[in-house]
Design a protein around this motif. Structure first.
Motif, short mmCIF file in Angstrom:
data_model
loop_
_atom_site.label_atom_id
_atom_site.label_comp_id
_atom_site.label_asym_id
_atom_site.label_seq_id
_atom_site.Cartn_x
_atom_site.Cartn_y
_atom_site.Cartn_z
N ILE A 1 0.83 -1.20 0.00
CA ILE A 1 0.00 0.00 0.00
C ILE A 1 0.87 1.26 0.00
O ILE A 1 0.61 2.21 -0.75
CB ILE A 1 -0.94 0.00 1.22
CG1 ILE A 1 -2.00 -1.09 1.05
CG2 ILE A 1 -1.61 1.36 1.40
CD1 ILE A 1 -2.87 -1.29 2.28
N CYS A 2 1.92 1.24 0.81
CA CYS A 2 2.81 2.41 0.90
C CYS A 2 3.55 2.63 -0.42
O CYS A 2 3.67 3.76 -0.90
CB CYS A 2 3.79 2.21 2.04
SG CYS A 2 4.73 3.69 2.47
N THR A 3 4.05 1.55 -1.02
CA THR A 3 4.76 1.67 -2.30
C THR A 3 3.82 2.16 -3.40
O THR A 3 4.20 3.01 -4.22
CB THR A 3 5.36 0.31 -2.71
OG1 THR A 3 6.20 -0.18 -1.66
CG2 THR A 3 6.18 0.45 -3.98
N GLY A 4 2.60 1.64 -3.40
CA GLY A 4 1.62 2.09 -4.39
C GLY A 4 1.33 3.57 -4.27
O GLY A 4 1.18 4.28 -5.27
N PHE B 1 15.54 -0.77 -4.54
CA PHE B 1 16.97 -0.51 -4.33
C PHE B 1 17.18 0.58 -3.28
O PHE B 1 18.00 0.44 -2.37
CB PHE B 1 17.62 -0.11 -5.65
CG PHE B 1 19.09 0.17 -5.54
CD1 PHE B 1 20.02 -0.87 -5.60
CD2 PHE B 1 19.56 1.47 -5.37
CE1 PHE B 1 21.38 -0.61 -5.49
CE2 PHE B 1 20.92 1.73 -5.25
CZ PHE B 1 21.82 0.69 -5.32
N LEU B 2 16.42 1.67 -3.41
CA LEU B 2 16.54 2.78 -2.46
C LEU B 2 16.13 2.36 -1.05
O LEU B 2 16.79 2.72 -0.07
CB LEU B 2 15.68 3.96 -2.92
CG LEU B 2 16.16 4.69 -4.18
CD1 LEU B 2 15.09 5.68 -4.64
CD2 LEU B 2 17.47 5.41 -3.92
N PRO C 1 16.08 10.71 -7.51
CA PRO C 1 15.72 11.93 -6.77
C PRO C 1 14.22 12.07 -6.54
O PRO C 1 13.78 12.50 -5.46
CB PRO C 1 16.24 13.06 -7.68
CG PRO C 1 17.33 12.42 -8.47
CD PRO C 1 16.88 11.02 -8.71
N LYS C 2 13.41 11.67 -7.53
CA LYS C 2 11.96 11.78 -7.41
C LYS C 2 11.39 10.76 -6.42
O LYS C 2 10.37 11.00 -5.78
CB LYS C 2 11.31 11.58 -8.78
CG LYS C 2 9.79 11.69 -8.77
CD LYS C 2 9.19 11.35 -10.13
CE LYS C 2 9.46 12.45 -11.13
NZ LYS C 2 8.70 12.22 -12.40
N LEU C 3 12.07 9.62 -6.26
CA LEU C 3 11.54 8.52 -5.45
C LEU C 3 12.21 8.38 -4.08
O LEU C 3 11.77 7.58 -3.26
CB LEU C 3 11.70 7.19 -6.22
CG LEU C 3 10.95 7.09 -7.55
CD1 LEU C 3 11.35 5.81 -8.28
CD2 LEU C 3 9.45 7.12 -7.31
N ALA C 4 13.26 9.15 -3.82
CA ALA C 4 14.04 8.98 -2.59
C ALA C 4 13.22 9.19 -1.33
O ALA C 4 13.26 8.38 -0.39
CB ALA C 4 15.24 9.93 -2.61
N LEU D 1 12.03 6.37 1.57
CA LEU D 1 12.27 6.48 3.01
C LEU D 1 11.02 6.11 3.79
O LEU D 1 11.10 5.38 4.80
CB LEU D 1 12.71 7.91 3.35
CG LEU D 1 12.87 8.23 4.85
CD1 LEU D 1 13.94 7.34 5.47
CD2 LEU D 1 13.21 9.70 5.05
N SER D 2 9.87 6.57 3.34
CA SER D 2 8.62 6.24 4.04
C SER D 2 8.34 4.74 3.96
O SER D 2 7.89 4.13 4.93
CB SER D 2 7.46 7.05 3.46
OG SER D 2 7.20 6.69 2.12
N VAL D 3 8.60 4.14 2.79
CA VAL D 3 8.40 2.69 2.64
C VAL D 3 9.33 1.93 3.57
O VAL D 3 8.93 0.96 4.23
CB VAL D 3 8.64 2.25 1.18
CG1 VAL D 3 8.56 0.73 1.05
CG2 VAL D 3 7.63 2.90 0.24
N ALA D 4 10.59 2.37 3.64
CA ALA D 4 11.56 1.70 4.50
C ALA D 4 11.14 1.77 5.97
O ALA D 4 11.24 0.77 6.70
CB ALA D 4 12.94 2.35 4.32
#
Length: 326
Positions: free
Chosen positions: A68-71, A93-94, A235-238, A242-245
């Motif tokens: 859900i978070c990644t989506g 990867f990030l 840069p757009k996904l960093a 972090l929130s997903v991690a």
């Protein structure tokens, strides 16, 4: 590796690997991406993580909360994953890099500040979203509505439009699973037995209205192709990564307490961070979505008799064999 643990770990890995097929695909479908990526998320990532985490019996793979978070991250970034699937693996990867760095910095104690009520509510909410999202597949009726709540209401109102065969198979599978879990002889293998019984029954009865997995996704008979993260998207996904991690690490933090190490050693949260991070770093090259400690998959493994970290390794290897050979 203790030789007396090999057979129990092989059995536990087989159960967990098969259970990863419907669950992994369902979570990927929840994200709105190719369900095959859900399968790939239970191959390389859990093998690497199982060998390196501090919690010996932890199984690290795709979970509902992570999905859900990644989506949400993909949606906010405005990326069409159908045309740019590499964005998914770049997030993986990030996420792996962030987890690994946090582990090296010994930031495992950070998760102790997260409220149990908050995490429980988050997981319960994610489970509810999955349940509502799968109602159509469970009953054969495609509800309409602007959001999941309206779709659930529409689904209940139009109970007469439910497909009888699909509904019977869906609820029959649930009932079978519950019954087998109550029987001591079949408790450990309930998930596998239920999956086999349901699959055989549908194919023998030849129910035309019951959709097969082949209608949802085409599963290639082979290993996932190697892909590389896209530096231009980082840069757009960093920030989203972090929130997903953080979600993944917080969710996995309770596993060490719920499932103590068999050898009596104390699990290190920071080492868990490193192990989950390594699983994501390696998995990102093999089309894996972001992964983290899964309480449900760990529970399946432990219930099936897991004795060491090799159970998690075998779960990935069994799934690879199933996909390649069958």
């Amino acid at each position: 590796m203790n030789r007396k643990n090999i057979l129990p770990d092989l059995a536990a890995g087989f159960t967990t690997g098969l259970f990863s097929i419907p669950e992994g695909m369902a979570y990927a479908k929840l994200m709105g991406v190719n369900p095959v990526y859900g399968l790939y998320s239970s191959m390389a990532a859990p093998i690497v993580a199982s060998l390196t985490t501090g919690t010996i019996l932890m199984v690290s793979t795709l979970t509902s909360a992570i999905a859900i978070c990644t989506g949400s991250v993909i949606q906010q970034a405005g990326i069409d994953v159908a045309h740019h699937p590499s964005a998914l693996f770049t997030i993986t990867f990030l996420v792996g890099a962030i987890m690994f760095l946090m582990g090296l910095l010994r930031m495992g104690n950070v998760v102790n500040y997260v409220s149990n009520a908050v995490m429980t509510g988050f997981v319960a909410g994610a489970s509810l979203l999955i349940l509502v999202g799968e109602l159509g597949d469970l009953t054969g009726y495609a509800p309409s509505g602007g959001n999941k709540l309206l779709k659930m209401v529409d689904h209940i109102i139009h109970i007469g439009h439910w497909d009888p065969a699909t509904t019977a198979v869906g609820f029959g599978t649930i009932i079978t699973m519950v019954i087998l879990k109550k029987i001591p002889v079949t408790e450990k293998a309930a998930a596998v037995i239920t999956l086999i019984i349901g699959t055989v029954a549908v194919n023998l009865l030849r129910l035309p209205s019951v959709e097969l997995v082949s209608k949802i996704a085409k599963i290639p008979a082979g290993l996932p192709e190697v892909v590389l993260p896209d530096p231009a998207m980082m840069p757009k996904l960093a920030l989203g990564a972090l929130s997903v991690a953080l979600v993944a690490l917080t969710q996995g933090a309770g596993i060490g307490t719920a499932v103590p190490n068999p050898d009596g050693s104390r699990a290190s949260q920071s080492r868990d961070f490193i192990g989950q991070g390594m699983g994501n770093l390696v998995g990102s090259f093999f089309q894996s979505l972001a992964t983290g400690g899964s309480l449900s998959r760990t529970g399946i493994s432990v219930d099936a008799g897991a004795k060491s970290r090799m159970a998690g390794v075998f779960s990935g290897l069994w799934l690879i064999l199933v996909v390649v050979l069958m």
